[in-house]
Scaffold this motif. Structure first.
Motif, PDB file in Angstrom:
ATOM      1  N   ILE A 610      10.161   8.979 -36.924  1.00 51.65           N
ATOM      2  CA  ILE A 610       8.988   8.973 -37.614  1.00 51.65           C
ATOM      3  C   ILE A 610       7.947   8.060 -36.980  1.00 51.65           C
ATOM      4  O   ILE A 610       6.927   8.476 -36.851  1.00 51.65           O
ATOM      5  CB  ILE A 610       9.600   8.023 -38.960  1.00 51.65           C
ATOM      6  N   ILE A 611       8.334   6.681 -36.456  1.00 47.13           N
ATOM      7  CA  ILE A 611       7.301   5.946 -35.741  1.00 47.13           C
ATOM      8  C   ILE A 611       6.791   6.575 -34.380  1.00 47.13           C
ATOM      9  O   ILE A 611       5.510   6.633 -34.546  1.00 47.13           O
ATOM     10  CB  ILE A 611       8.077   4.366 -35.381  1.00 47.13           C
ATOM     11  N   PRO A 612       7.449   6.944 -33.594  1.00 48.77           N
ATOM     12  CA  PRO A 612       6.920   7.665 -32.488  1.00 48.77           C
ATOM     13  C   PRO A 612       5.773   8.694 -32.826  1.00 48.77           C
ATOM     14  O   PRO A 612       4.908   8.791 -32.461  1.00 48.77           O
ATOM     15  CB  PRO A 612       8.083   8.278 -31.723  1.00 48.77           C
ATOM     16  N   THR A 613       6.294   9.547 -33.884  1.00 50.47           N
ATOM     17  CA  THR A 613       5.248  10.703 -34.424  1.00 50.47           C
ATOM     18  C   THR A 613       4.056  10.240 -34.856  1.00 50.47           C
ATOM     19  O   THR A 613       2.995  10.494 -34.856  1.00 50.47           O
ATOM     20  CB  THR A 613       6.045  11.495 -35.334  1.00 50.47           C
ATOM     21  N   ALA A 614       4.310   8.799 -35.693  1.00 51.89           N
ATOM     22  CA  ALA A 614       2.958   8.296 -36.718  1.00 51.89           C
ATOM     23  C   ALA A 614       2.188   7.667 -35.233  1.00 51.89           C
ATOM     24  O   ALA A 614       1.001   7.780 -35.351  1.00 51.89           O
ATOM     25  CB  ALA A 614       3.466   7.205 -37.522  1.00 51.89           C
ATOM     26  N   VAL A 615       2.714   6.915 -34.190  1.00 48.98           N
ATOM     27  CA  VAL A 615       1.956   6.413 -33.243  1.00 48.98           C
ATOM     28  C   VAL A 615       1.234   7.273 -32.508  1.00 48.98           C
ATOM     29  O   VAL A 615      -0.044   7.232 -32.255  1.00 48.98           O
ATOM     30  CB  VAL A 615       2.870   5.540 -32.246  1.00 48.98           C
ATOM     31  N   ALA A 616       1.775   8.467 -32.230  1.00 51.88           N
ATOM     32  CA  ALA A 616       1.201   9.574 -31.501  1.00 51.88           C
ATOM     33  C   ALA A 616       0.008  10.236 -32.282  1.00 51.88           C
ATOM     34  O   ALA A 616      -1.063  10.699 -31.647  1.00 51.88           O
ATOM     35  CB  ALA A 616       2.295  10.586 -31.093  1.00 51.88           C
ATOM     36  N   TYR A 617       0.369  10.336 -33.528  1.00 57.02           N
ATOM     37  CA  TYR A 617      -0.752  11.031 -34.409  1.00 57.02           C
ATOM     38  C   TYR A 617      -2.103   9.901 -34.560  1.00 57.02           C
ATOM     39  O   TYR A 617      -3.352  10.229 -34.551  1.00 57.02           O
ATOM     40  CB  TYR A 617      -0.275  11.447 -35.659  1.00 57.02           C
ATOM     41  N   GLN A 618      -1.456   8.867 -34.778  1.00 54.41           N
ATOM     42  CA  GLN A 618      -2.568   7.649 -34.774  1.00 54.41           C
ATOM     43  C   GLN A 618      -3.616   7.566 -33.772  1.00 54.41           C
ATOM     44  O   GLN A 618      -4.490   7.527 -33.563  1.00 54.41           O
ATOM     45  CB  GLN A 618      -1.743   6.428 -34.843  1.00 54.41           C
ATOM     46  N   ASN A 619      -2.747   7.651 -32.273  1.00 49.56           N
ATOM     47  CA  ASN A 619      -3.719   7.733 -31.213  1.00 49.56           C
ATOM     48  C   ASN A 619      -4.543   9.145 -31.107  1.00 49.56           C
ATOM     49  O   ASN A 619      -5.704   8.939 -30.644  1.00 49.56           O
ATOM     50  CB  ASN A 619      -2.634   7.850 -29.927  1.00 49.56           C
ATOM     51  N   LYS A 620      -4.199   9.941 -31.675  1.00 53.92           N
ATOM     52  CA  LYS A 620      -5.160  11.230 -31.682  1.00 53.92           C
ATOM     53  C   LYS A 620      -6.252  10.856 -32.607  1.00 53.92           C
ATOM     54  O   LYS A 620      -7.599  11.203 -32.105  1.00 53.92           O
ATOM     55  CB  LYS A 620      -4.358  12.402 -32.300  1.00 53.92           C
TER      56      LYS A 620
END
Length: 719
Positions: A610-620
């Motif tokens: 969850i956190i890695p996915t959320a961070v990656a999307y946040q960076n986008k």
């Protein structure tokens, strides 16, 4: 992990149809894999068959010579049907069935052998199953012993012999042994009460019909959800826009893949003698139900455990997964195992069936009122009998009865009991119709059509039986049925003693019976409730009435060890002190492990998915925001979304870390009960909902193409 999600969806949406061949008329193959009375009569000598039938009917021990004859016949029959092995099939305190297979083939003799000693007893390792400290690791010996009252059957290529499982020192290590004792107790108690009315009654059998609810999802979707694989339920998942609110799934057209699966597992079940008779969609999407006709309670319990195993194995052939967890999906109805229970005399009378005869209605009222009194006086023990980590998620929710034990009768029966209580002291002259004066003859002859159903009641009278609706879908029905039969047996014994006491004073038998019933009606009135069990008003009203509302398993289990319960079990010789304490220890440990597993699954999913996915999307989004700013566009919505994601990521980091530290602290607690309560209050209670809330919010924000977990809308609408 998103690629795994989409691969699973692709597999689920492109399954080829599994062909299910028609087996013809059910009567041609029903119980064809069962070594029952019919097969015994054909293969045993008349004298041996007579001994076996008498042993089954009267619960007698089978002698060695008879056991040898049965073993020889069972071996020949099983081998003729392709069996190569035999096993003692038992129900240890793990919540599932167990078996150790032995071959019929004797390599030294070069032939197939099966002796009576092997039929009657085997020796599995008793220390490797939950035993609550009864057996130490170095004290491994335990025995499985044949239960002739439940027929042998062939499962695959194995002859399965239903058995009890006991320790070397004699304590029961299974669910069947206490049930058999409770059934024997209610038989004796009910028979002596029946003989107040009819001397022809020499035996009373408890019968049971289990309505089994379950969910079905595609196997690939199941495998892509680590929480379903590890915990049996989804610890995360936002409600879909469409769930069950349209009420369009209940009793609707059965989806094609599920229909084929149902036909397949029903055929297998029917060959095993399991009398499945009903199939339908349940309320929640992807939720279904199967129900059998009534059987002897011991056989019905065995059949329910076997049915669940059959369903799981047949589902594999159809690339499906059956979910028996009480609450696999938040926000949707959970699954129960409604236990429909009644008592039947050897003369064919259902003791919970009202009649057009006033005399027979007094018998009916005797068992009705005595059962209500038993539930009233032992409500906390009955609540404990359906306590589990899974059922805690379901009880009290919108689709399940509350943890408050109450009895629903319907307005007409309530009126009858109120009238009996009110008019019980009327003077009866010689020649008077006592039944008419008491209102007993006014009972509608077919309450089945005159008694409404109350889906919010945990224990409801439904015409000619009681329906214990609070039992969880994964529960072995042996546990709640052991308790129900035990408390009713105890109450019937008290009733019989009270009537005898009055009769010794010279009171007419009928009036003595009515007098005791009137007292019972008055004493147990608080447990009768006709309204909405889901409402907050009932919670407040129940508190005023003094009814317990124990909402969690660790505290509910205390009822087993109360002084009252200990005396009850000892008096009826169902469970001794050692067995009671061991079973509570096992259940507390089981609760700890289940909550612990769920919390670890949460931590794994949050930290690694969850956190890695959320961070990656946040960076986008940050890169997009920078690009917009460079061209002079200030997109407040993008910034707001970035901030929202940051907030939930921070919450998840903090809560997972705190929950992990809390587990470390709790794991140092040595007292099992205190440890279970700590897991309930300080792990599940403090963290589960908080963590879930943030994950489910992120599911709504993160791009669907990136989200790692299969969503509810993708799992629940399988066609």
């Amino acid at each position: 992990m998103a690629h795994l999600r989409f691969k699973a969806l692709d597999l689920a949406n492109n399954r080829s149809k599994i062909k299910v061949e028609s087996q013809g008329k059910i009567s041609d193959y029903f119980a064809s894999d069962v070594f029952g009375l019919k097969q015994m009569q054909e293969l045993l000598s008349p004298d041996v068959f007579k001994k076996v039938k008498k042993a089954i009917d009267e619960g007698l021990k089978i002698d060695d010579d008879t056991a040898d004859a049965v073993a020889s016949a069972a071996k020949s029959w099983a081998i003729s049907k392709g069996a190569t092995h035999f096993t003692h099939w038992f129900q240890p305190l793990t919540g599932s069935t167990a078996e150790k297979h032995d071959t019929f083939f004797d390599a030294h003799a070069g032939i197939e052998k099966f002796k009576g000693t092997a039929l009657v007893q085997q020796e599995p390792d008793a220390s490797s199953f939950p035993n609550g400290g009864i057996r130490s690791t170095f004290e491994a010996r335990g025995y499985t012993a044949w239960d002739p009252s439940s027929p042998m059957f062939i499962y695959g290529v194995t002859l399965c012999i239903p058995t009890v499982f006991v320790a070397y020192t004699g304590e029961a290590l299974d669910n069947k042994a206490p049930l058999l004792k409770a059934v024997e107790a209610v038989d004796k108690a009910a028979t002596q009460v029946c003989q107040l009315f009819d001397k022809k009654v020499t035996r009373v059998k408890a019968s049971l019909g289990c309505e089994q609810e379950y969910f079905v999802i595609d196997k690939a979707l199941f495998a892509s959800r680590p929480d379903l694989v590890m915990a049996g339920r989804t610890v995360f998942g936002h409600n879909p826009a469409r769930g069950q609110q349209l009420d369009d799934h209940y009793f609707g057209s059965i989806p094609p893949r599920i229909y084929d699966f149902m036909k397949d597992f029903e055929t297998s079940a029917l060959k095993l003698g399991i009398p499945v008779s009903t199939r339908h969609n349940e309320v929640a999407p992807s939720q279904f139900e199967v129900a059998p006709v009534f059987e002897d309670i011991n056989v019905a319990t065995d059949h329910n455990q076997l049915l669940m195993d059959v369903m799981s194995k047949v589902a594999e052939r159809h690339r499906l997964k059956v979910l028996f967890h009480e609450k696999p999906f938040a926000g949707l109805n959970g699954s129960g195992k409604h236990n429909n229970w009644s008592l039947i005399t050897n003369t064919g009378v259902n003791l919970f069936q009202p009649s057009s005869s006033a005399r027979e209605n007094l018998l009916f009222l005797t068992f009705l009122v005595t059962t209500i009194k038993a539930v009233h006086d032992n409500a906390e023990l009955l609540r404990a009998s359906i306590a589990s980590a899974g059922n805690d998620h379901r009880l009290g929710a919108n689709e399940a009865p509350p943890a408050i034990m109450s009895v629903f009768l319907g307005s007409q029966l309530n009126s009858v009991l109120d009238e009996l209580e009110k008019n019980g002291n009327i003077k009866v002259e010689k020649g008077d119709n006592m039944y008419m004066k008491l209102g007993i003859d006014k009972i509608p002859p077919i309450i089945l059509d005159n008694t409404d159903r109350n889906r919010t009641s945990p224990f409801a009278f439904t015409g000619n039986k009681f329906e214990f609706r609070a039992v969880g879908s994964t529960d072995n029905p042996a546990t709640p049925m052991t308790i129900l039969n035990a408390i009713v047996a105890d109450q019937l014994n008290d009733f019989y003693s009270a009537v005898q006491k009055e009769m010794k004073k010279g009171t007419d038998k009928r009036l003595a019976i009515v007098g005791v019933l009137r007292k019972y009606i008055k004493d147990s009135k608080n447990v009768r409730f006709e309204g909405d069990g889901y409402s907050e008003e009932w919670v407040k009203e129940a508190k005023k009435r003094g009814l317990a509302n124990v909402k969690d398993t660790p505290r509910a289990l205390d009822a087993y060890l109360s002084e009252k319960s200990r005396k009850l079990f000892a008096k009826l010789n169902i469970l001794n002190e050692i067995e009671l304490e061991a079973r509570n220890e096992i259940q507390w440990e089981n609760y700890i492990m289940k909550v612990q597993i769920e919390s670890r699954v949460m931590g794994d999913l949050v930290q690694n998915h969850i956190i890695p996915t959320a961070v990656a999307y946040q960076n986008k989004l940050i890169q997009n925001a920078k690009g917009l700013k460079e061209v002079g566009v200030n997109n407040k919505q993008v910034v707001s979304t970035i901030e929202s994601i940051s907030k939930h990521i921070e919450i998840l980091h903090t809560e997972i870390e705190n929950m992990t530290e809390e587990r470390k602290r709790i794991n140092k607690i040595e007292d099992t009960r205190k440890k279970a309560i700590a897991y309930c209050d300080d792990v599940k209670g403090k963290y589960f909902e908080k963590i879930r809330y943030s994950v489910d919010k992120l599911e709504l924000v993160v791009d669907d193409e990136d989200w790692p977990l299969v969503k509810y809308r993708e799992m629940l609408f399988l066609r």
